[in-house]
Design a protein around this motif. Structure first.
Motif, PDB file in Angstrom:
ATOM      1  N   PRO A 110       0.482  -1.093   0.203  1.00  0.00           N
ATOM      2  CA  PRO A 110       0.217  -0.226   0.356  1.00  0.00           C
ATOM      3  C   PRO A 110       1.212   1.174  -0.172  1.00  0.00           C
ATOM      4  O   PRO A 110       0.613   2.543  -0.246  1.00  0.00           O
ATOM      5  CB  PRO A 110      -0.411  -0.046   1.362  1.00  0.00           C
ATOM      6  N   ILE A 111       1.784   1.751   0.872  1.00  0.00           N
ATOM      7  CA  ILE A 111       2.916   2.362   0.607  1.00  0.00           C
ATOM      8  C   ILE A 111       3.564   2.681  -0.670  1.00  0.00           C
ATOM      9  O   ILE A 111       3.230   4.020  -1.030  1.00  0.00           O
ATOM     10  CB  ILE A 111       3.709   2.254   1.979  1.00  0.00           C
ATOM     11  N   LEU A 112       3.873   1.726  -1.209  1.00  0.00           N
ATOM     12  CA  LEU A 112       4.168   2.037  -2.741  1.00  0.00           C
ATOM     13  C   LEU A 112       3.799   2.572  -3.232  1.00  0.00           C
ATOM     14  O   LEU A 112       3.970   3.450  -4.136  1.00  0.00           O
ATOM     15  CB  LEU A 112       4.614   0.470  -2.849  1.00  0.00           C
ATOM     16  N   GLU A 113       2.252   2.113  -3.391  1.00  0.00           N
ATOM     17  CA  GLU A 113       1.530   2.548  -4.626  1.00  0.00           C
ATOM     18  C   GLU A 113       0.513   4.535  -4.132  1.00  0.00           C
ATOM     19  O   GLU A 113       1.285   5.092  -5.367  1.00  0.00           O
ATOM     20  CB  GLU A 113      -0.472   2.168  -3.727  1.00  0.00           C
ATOM     21  N   ILE A 114       1.707   4.397  -3.342  1.00  0.00           N
ATOM     22  CA  ILE A 114       1.428   6.110  -2.473  1.00  0.00           C
ATOM     23  C   ILE A 114       2.487   7.042  -3.797  1.00  0.00           C
ATOM     24  O   ILE A 114       2.562   8.134  -4.009  1.00  0.00           O
ATOM     25  CB  ILE A 114       1.514   6.179  -1.237  1.00  0.00           C
ATOM     26  N   LEU A 115       4.118   6.007  -2.850  1.00  0.00           N
ATOM     27  CA  LEU A 115       4.704   7.075  -3.297  1.00  0.00           C
ATOM     28  C   LEU A 115       4.740   6.828  -5.284  1.00  0.00           C
ATOM     29  O   LEU A 115       6.128   7.358  -5.496  1.00  0.00           O
ATOM     30  CB  LEU A 115       6.115   5.783  -3.243  1.00  0.00           C
ATOM     31  N   LYS A 116       4.331   5.766  -5.455  1.00  0.00           N
ATOM     32  CA  LYS A 116       4.184   5.245  -7.459  1.00  0.00           C
ATOM     33  C   LYS A 116       3.768   6.498  -7.738  1.00  0.00           C
ATOM     34  O   LYS A 116       3.598   7.302  -8.992  1.00  0.00           O
ATOM     35  CB  LYS A 116       3.295   3.879  -8.298  1.00  0.00           C
ATOM     36  N   LEU A 154       0.413  18.571  13.680  1.00  0.00           N
ATOM     37  CA  LEU A 154       1.864  17.595  13.404  1.00  0.00           C
ATOM     38  C   LEU A 154       1.802  19.087  12.078  1.00  0.00           C
ATOM     39  O   LEU A 154       3.012  19.092  11.677  1.00  0.00           O
ATOM     40  CB  LEU A 154       1.495  16.413  12.382  1.00  0.00           C
ATOM     41  N   ARG A 155       0.570  19.394  11.601  1.00  0.00           N
ATOM     42  CA  ARG A 155       0.537  20.435  10.220  1.00  0.00           C
ATOM     43  C   ARG A 155       1.243  21.652  11.013  1.00  0.00           C
ATOM     44  O   ARG A 155       1.588  22.484  10.489  1.00  0.00           O
ATOM     45  CB  ARG A 155      -0.224  20.601   9.746  1.00  0.00           C
ATOM     46  N   ARG A 156       1.058  22.022  11.798  1.00  0.00           N
ATOM     47  CA  ARG A 156       1.559  23.429  13.027  1.00  0.00           C
ATOM     48  C   ARG A 156       2.952  22.973  12.420  1.00  0.00           C
ATOM     49  O   ARG A 156       3.750  24.475  12.982  1.00  0.00           O
ATOM     50  CB  ARG A 156       0.129  23.519  13.715  1.00  0.00           C
ATOM     51  N   MET A 157       3.780  22.257  13.175  1.00  0.00           N
ATOM     52  CA  MET A 157       4.970  21.830  13.791  1.00  0.00           C
ATOM     53  C   MET A 157       5.702  22.064  12.657  1.00  0.00           C
ATOM     54  O   MET A 157       6.588  22.467  13.029  1.00  0.00           O
ATOM     55  CB  MET A 157       4.534  20.400  14.846  1.00  0.00           C
ATOM     56  N   ALA A 158       5.312  21.329  11.268  1.00  0.00           N
ATOM     57  CA  ALA A 158       5.990  21.052  10.638  1.00  0.00           C
ATOM     58  C   ALA A 158       5.875  22.853   9.265  1.00  0.00           C
ATOM     59  O   ALA A 158       7.225  22.934   8.891  1.00  0.00           O
ATOM     60  CB  ALA A 158       5.138  20.502   9.161  1.00  0.00           C
ATOM     61  N   GLU A 159       4.908  23.641  10.014  1.00  0.00           N
ATOM     62  CA  GLU A 159       4.551  25.177   9.049  1.00  0.00           C
ATOM     63  C   GLU A 159       5.753  26.247   9.142  1.00  0.00           C
ATOM     64  O   GLU A 159       6.302  26.440   8.438  1.00  0.00           O
ATOM     65  CB  GLU A 159       3.489  25.353   9.118  1.00  0.00           C
ATOM     66  N   PRO A 160       6.143  25.810  10.745  1.00  0.00           N
ATOM     67  CA  PRO A 160       7.306  26.869  11.176  1.00  0.00           C
ATOM     68  C   PRO A 160       8.697  26.350   9.782  1.00  0.00           C
ATOM     69  O   PRO A 160       9.704  27.225   9.959  1.00  0.00           O
ATOM     70  CB  PRO A 160       7.697  27.120  11.872  1.00  0.00           C
ATOM     71  N   HIS A 161       8.855  25.705   9.278  1.00  0.00           N
ATOM     72  CA  HIS A 161       9.487  25.087   9.149  1.00  0.00           C
ATOM     73  C   HIS A 161       9.672  24.716   7.575  1.00  0.00           C
ATOM     74  O   HIS A 161      10.348  24.335   6.604  1.00  0.00           O
ATOM     75  CB  HIS A 161      10.424  23.278   9.235  1.00  0.00           C
ATOM     76  N   GLY A 162       8.974  25.242   6.885  1.00  0.00           N
ATOM     77  CA  GLY A 162       8.144  25.312   5.157  1.00  0.00           C
ATOM     78  C   GLY A 162       8.178  24.033   4.891  1.00  0.00           C
ATOM     79  O   GLY A 162       8.052  23.856   3.773  1.00  0.00           O
ATOM     80  N   ILE A 163       7.449  23.278   6.050  1.00  0.00           N
ATOM     81  CA  ILE A 163       7.229  22.270   5.598  1.00  0.00           C
ATOM     82  C   ILE A 163       5.374  21.778   5.500  1.00  0.00           C
ATOM     83  O   ILE A 163       4.939  22.134   6.736  1.00  0.00           O
ATOM     84  CB  ILE A 163       7.598  20.422   6.439  1.00  0.00           C
ATOM     85  N   GLY A 164       4.926  21.768   3.753  1.00  0.00           N
ATOM     86  CA  GLY A 164       3.338  21.677   4.266  1.00  0.00           C
ATOM     87  C   GLY A 164       2.831  20.360   3.486  1.00  0.00           C
ATOM     88  O   GLY A 164       3.445  19.891   3.290  1.00  0.00           O
ATOM     89  N   LEU A 165       1.405  20.403   4.300  1.00  0.00           N
ATOM     90  CA  LEU A 165       0.794  19.331   3.845  1.00  0.00           C
ATOM     91  C   LEU A 165      -0.178  19.488   2.884  1.00  0.00           C
ATOM     92  O   LEU A 165      -0.317  19.682   2.493  1.00  0.00           O
ATOM     93  CB  LEU A 165       0.076  19.008   4.895  1.00  0.00           C
ATOM     94  N   LEU A 166       0.535  18.460   2.307  1.00  0.00           N
ATOM     95  CA  LEU A 166      -0.237  18.225   0.661  1.00  0.00           C
ATOM     96  C   LEU A 166      -1.362  17.243   0.083  1.00  0.00           C
ATOM     97  O   LEU A 166      -2.493  16.982  -0.049  1.00  0.00           O
ATOM     98  CB  LEU A 166       0.447  17.914  -0.334  1.00  0.00           C
ATOM     99  N   HIS A 167      -0.984  15.765   1.307  1.00  0.00           N
ATOM    100  CA  HIS A 167      -2.270  14.835   0.716  1.00  0.00           C
ATOM    101  C   HIS A 167      -1.951  13.994   2.311  1.00  0.00           C
ATOM    102  O   HIS A 167      -1.146  13.830   2.518  1.00  0.00           O
ATOM    103  CB  HIS A 167      -2.128  13.965  -0.406  1.00  0.00           C
ATOM    104  N   VAL A 168      -3.357  13.780   2.353  1.00  0.00           N
ATOM    105  CA  VAL A 168      -3.694  12.854   3.130  1.00  0.00           C
ATOM    106  C   VAL A 168      -4.049  11.640   2.806  1.00  0.00           C
ATOM    107  O   VAL A 168      -5.898  11.501   2.223  1.00  0.00           O
ATOM    108  CB  VAL A 168      -5.022  12.376   4.711  1.00  0.00           C
ATOM    109  N   TYR A 169      -3.448  10.303   2.598  1.00  0.00           N
ATOM    110  CA  TYR A 169      -4.381   8.934   2.101  1.00  0.00           C
ATOM    111  C   TYR A 169      -4.830   7.569   3.419  1.00  0.00           C
ATOM    112  O   TYR A 169      -3.827   7.634   4.008  1.00  0.00           O
ATOM    113  CB  TYR A 169      -3.383   8.158   1.183  1.00  0.00           C
ATOM    114  N   GLU A 170      -6.134   7.813   2.778  1.00  0.00           N
ATOM    115  CA  GLU A 170      -6.333   6.871   3.925  1.00  0.00           C
ATOM    116  C   GLU A 170      -5.539   5.360   3.199  1.00  0.00           C
ATOM    117  O   GLU A 170      -6.288   4.704   2.453  1.00  0.00           O
ATOM    118  CB  GLU A 170      -7.983   6.213   3.618  1.00  0.00           C
TER     119      GLU A 170
END
Length: 209
Positions: free
Chosen positions: A16-22, A175-191
């Motif tokens: 399942p992880i590989l399918e997301i990486l693809k 986690l989103r709030r934690m990442a933003e100060p470092h210039g990292i934004g959340l793009l997608h959430v896959y179930e």
């Protein structure tokens, strides 16, 4: 005798992880992947065989797993997995022995079994290791907006916290709030199966933390 260690859970979720990486890794150009908390090395070896133009750099804090990672790396038919680095996510990235030229970073099943300080350090240090526009992929059990479903995930969270109160299932929004100060934004959430999620994060182009 093989030094490979086999985790059934890693074998189950690698597909399942590989399918997301693809969907997000470009298989047609040369690139570099930094894996933080590689575990046994099963994932890096499996993913690398599907991305022969990407070089995978595994890493691990637990020294007892390094021989297993090496064994998987050396048996990868595409020969694009390097020997593991010893990386403590809490160390400053300058001690990691890597440059800031990675296209992708990968972190599987670490966030919920480590203190929150490890998640903060992951975002801070990966922001320095990634190129502008680079992607971070994280996988595991997550709550979202204060909601943790289903009951099995709530039971899982309680069992983790019973072993170590500093650990537990984290909320995507925290986690989103934690990442933003470092210039990292959340793009997608896959179930994904087994009530897990795969999160795709991107380092903002031009960001220089």
């Amino acid at each position: 005798m093989s030094k490979k260690i086999f985790y059934p859970s890693a074998d189950r979720n690698k597909g399942p992880i590989l399918e997301i990486l693809k969907l997000h890794f470009d298989a047609n150009v040369d690139g570099k992947v930094l894996e933080i908390a590689s575990g046994t090395g099963q994932h890096a070896a499996h993913f690398a065989s599907h991305f022969p133009r990407l070089t995978f750099q595994p890493s691990e804090y637990d020294a007892t797993l390094l021989d297993s990672i090496r064994a998987y790396a050396r048996s990868t038919p595409t020969k694009n997995v390097r020997d593991p680095l010893v990386i403590d996510v809490l160390d400053d990235w300058g001690a990691w022995g890597v440059g800031g030229d990675f296209d992708y970073a990968l972190n599987v099943n670490m966030i919920h079994v480590t203190p929150l300080s490890c998640s903060a350090a992951l975002f801070e240090n990966v922001a320095r290791a990634l190129k502008p526009g680079g992607l971070l992929v994280t996988y595991g059990a997550y709550a979202d907006g204060g909601v943790l479903e289903p009951q099995s995930n709530r039971d899982f969270d309680r069992s983790i916290r019973a072993r170590d109160p500093r650990c537990g299932v984290r909320d995507v929004q925290e986690l989103r709030r934690m990442a933003e100060p470092h210039g990292i934004g959340l793009l997608h959430v896959y179930e994904l199966p087994a009530n897990n999620k795969c999160l795709i994060w991107r380092k903002t182009a031009g960001n220089h933390p």
